[in-house]
Design a protein around this motif. Structure first.
Motif, PDB file in Angstrom:
ATOM      1  N   LEU A 113       0.827  -1.215   0.000  1.00 20.03           N
ATOM      2  CA  LEU A 113       0.000   0.000   0.000  1.00 20.03           C
ATOM      3  C   LEU A 113       0.859   1.262   0.000  1.00 20.03           C
ATOM      4  O   LEU A 113       0.460   2.297  -0.555  1.00 20.03           O
ATOM      5  CB  LEU A 113      -0.955  -0.005   1.193  1.00 20.03           C
ATOM      6  N   GLN A 172       0.987   4.013  -3.235  1.00 25.63           N
ATOM      7  CA  GLN A 172       0.854   5.472  -3.084  1.00 25.63           C
ATOM      8  C   GLN A 172       2.096   6.202  -3.595  1.00 25.63           C
ATOM      9  O   GLN A 172       1.996   7.257  -4.216  1.00 25.63           O
ATOM     10  CB  GLN A 172       0.606   5.825  -1.617  1.00 25.63           C
ATOM     11  N   GLU A 210      -2.977   6.788 -11.015  1.00 24.61           N
ATOM     12  CA  GLU A 210      -3.938   5.921 -10.313  1.00 24.61           C
ATOM     13  C   GLU A 210      -3.372   4.516 -10.188  1.00 24.61           C
ATOM     14  O   GLU A 210      -2.852   3.964 -11.172  1.00 24.61           O
ATOM     15  CB  GLU A 210      -5.264   5.891 -11.081  1.00 24.61           C
ATOM     16  N   GLU A 264      -3.733   0.535  -7.669  1.00 29.89           N
ATOM     17  CA  GLU A 264      -4.432  -0.252  -6.652  1.00 29.89           C
ATOM     18  C   GLU A 264      -3.467  -1.270  -6.067  1.00 29.89           C
ATOM     19  O   GLU A 264      -2.621  -1.811  -6.788  1.00 29.89           O
ATOM     20  CB  GLU A 264      -5.639  -0.996  -7.247  1.00 29.89           C
ATOM     21  N   ILE A 298      -3.454  12.696  -2.324  1.00 32.95           N
ATOM     22  CA  ILE A 298      -3.795  11.317  -2.649  1.00 32.95           C
ATOM     23  C   ILE A 298      -5.216  11.022  -2.199  1.00 32.95           C
ATOM     24  O   ILE A 298      -5.570  11.240  -1.046  1.00 32.95           O
ATOM     25  CB  ILE A 298      -2.822  10.333  -1.971  1.00 32.95           C
ATOM     26  N   LYS A 299      -6.022  10.539  -3.133  1.00 32.48           N
ATOM     27  CA  LYS A 299      -7.388  10.122  -2.816  1.00 32.48           C
ATOM     28  C   LYS A 299      -7.408   8.616  -2.646  1.00 32.48           C
ATOM     29  O   LYS A 299      -6.820   7.885  -3.455  1.00 32.48           O
ATOM     30  CB  LYS A 299      -8.331  10.540  -3.944  1.00 32.48           C
ATOM     31  N   LYS A 300      -8.088   8.119  -1.607  1.00 36.10           N
ATOM     32  CA  LYS A 300      -8.201   6.681  -1.347  1.00 36.10           C
ATOM     33  C   LYS A 300      -9.645   6.260  -1.535  1.00 36.10           C
ATOM     34  O   LYS A 300     -10.548   6.928  -1.047  1.00 36.10           O
ATOM     35  CB  LYS A 300      -7.744   6.370   0.077  1.00 36.10           C
ATOM     36  N   TRP A 348      -8.076   0.631  -1.027  1.00 34.81           N
ATOM     37  CA  TRP A 348      -6.741   0.323  -1.541  1.00 34.81           C
ATOM     38  C   TRP A 348      -6.549   0.768  -2.981  1.00 34.81           C
ATOM     39  O   TRP A 348      -5.637   0.342  -3.669  1.00 34.81           O
ATOM     40  CB  TRP A 348      -6.445  -1.175  -1.376  1.00 34.81           C
ATOM     41  N   ARG A 349      -7.447   1.624  -3.428  1.00 34.46           N
ATOM     42  CA  ARG A 349      -7.288   2.294  -4.731  1.00 34.46           C
ATOM     43  C   ARG A 349      -6.795   3.707  -4.438  1.00 34.46           C
ATOM     44  O   ARG A 349      -7.394   4.433  -3.619  1.00 34.46           O
ATOM     45  CB  ARG A 349      -8.622   2.349  -5.451  1.00 34.46           C
ATOM     46  N   PHE A 350      -5.731   4.091  -5.094  1.00 31.31           N
ATOM     47  CA  PHE A 350      -5.128   5.397  -4.829  1.00 31.31           C
ATOM     48  C   PHE A 350      -5.053   6.206  -6.118  1.00 31.31           C
ATOM     49  O   PHE A 350      -4.696   5.675  -7.176  1.00 31.31           O
ATOM     50  CB  PHE A 350      -3.721   5.225  -4.251  1.00 31.31           C
ATOM     51  N   SER A 351      -5.405   7.476  -6.011  1.00 30.35           N
ATOM     52  CA  SER A 351      -5.314   8.328  -7.200  1.00 30.35           C
ATOM     53  C   SER A 351      -4.924   9.741  -6.784  1.00 30.35           C
ATOM     54  O   SER A 351      -5.035  10.107  -5.613  1.00 30.35           O
ATOM     55  CB  SER A 351      -6.653   8.340  -7.937  1.00 30.35           C
TER      56      SER A 351
END
Length: 181
Positions: free
Chosen positions: A14, A18, A41, A43, A149-151, A168-171
DNA sequence: CCGGCGATGGTCT
DNA sequence: GACCATCGCCGGC
């Protein structure tokens, strides 16, 4: 221009996912210029307990790469027509990887779209990405001032039970190239 | 504009 | 034989 070294990937999945935001996915195809696109983006898929991680189904020829050393590409074929690119993370025998979901290009805003754009297929499976040798590598990059960072939950894994809602998706927040949900 | 669905083949049961 | 870490098209509103 610094290529991310193998040890960059030998860390918690994780964190790697990121830290890859803002880094540059690079592709060199024969007879072409090097193409370089910013990653926006990702994951994380984490070990045999994570029901969304392919390795949770067991150690098979397909998932073998994830059980190997970090910093290698895990490229697989899905839905009969799409290739998706992941980078193996963590230590040997801990199967985990980061899916690259979007890069800064109008045809790179989705995991299958960016592999099509860069002609990434299973011929690159299991090859290292901490060297330029195979025409696929990642260079260090940073988030710009003000970028955050957006989760959010991972996409397309409704079957994953207790793991389906893990953020656990990061963008990069507000980046226009992040994939549509 | 948005939701539903078909395409299409590898992988595992 | 079912399922799938997707995408773009088509039809209905």
């Amino acid at each position: 221009m610094t290529i991310l070294p193998q040890r960059f990937y030998q860390r918690n999945t994780l964190l790697v996912a990121q830290d890859l935001l803002g880094c540059f996915l690079c592709r060199h195809r024969p007879g072409r210029r090097v193409e370089t696109y910013r990653i926006v983006e990702t994951e994380g898929y984490c070990g045999t307990d994570d029901l969304a991680c392919h390795a949770s189904k067991g150690r098979t020829p397909r998932t073998e790469v994830m059980f190997g050393p970090a910093g290698h590409a895990y490229v697989y074929f899905v839905y009969g027509m799409h290739h998706l690119l992941n980078i193996v993370t963590e230590g040997k025998d801990y199967p985990a990887a980061v899916l690259i979901r979007a890069i800064e290009h109008e045809r790179g805003n989705g995991p299958a779209k960016l592999t099509k754009l860069l002609a990434i297929d299973r011929s690159l499976n299991a090859l290292p990405v901490f060297t330029k040798k195979h025409g696929l590598w990642i260079e260090r990059g940073e988030l710009q001032p003000g970028e955050q960072i957006k989760k959010s939950p991972r996409v397309g894994i409704d079957y994953a039970g207790a793991y389906k809602d893990k953020p656990w998706r990061f963008s990069i927040a507000k980046n226009e190239f992040v994939s549509k949900k």
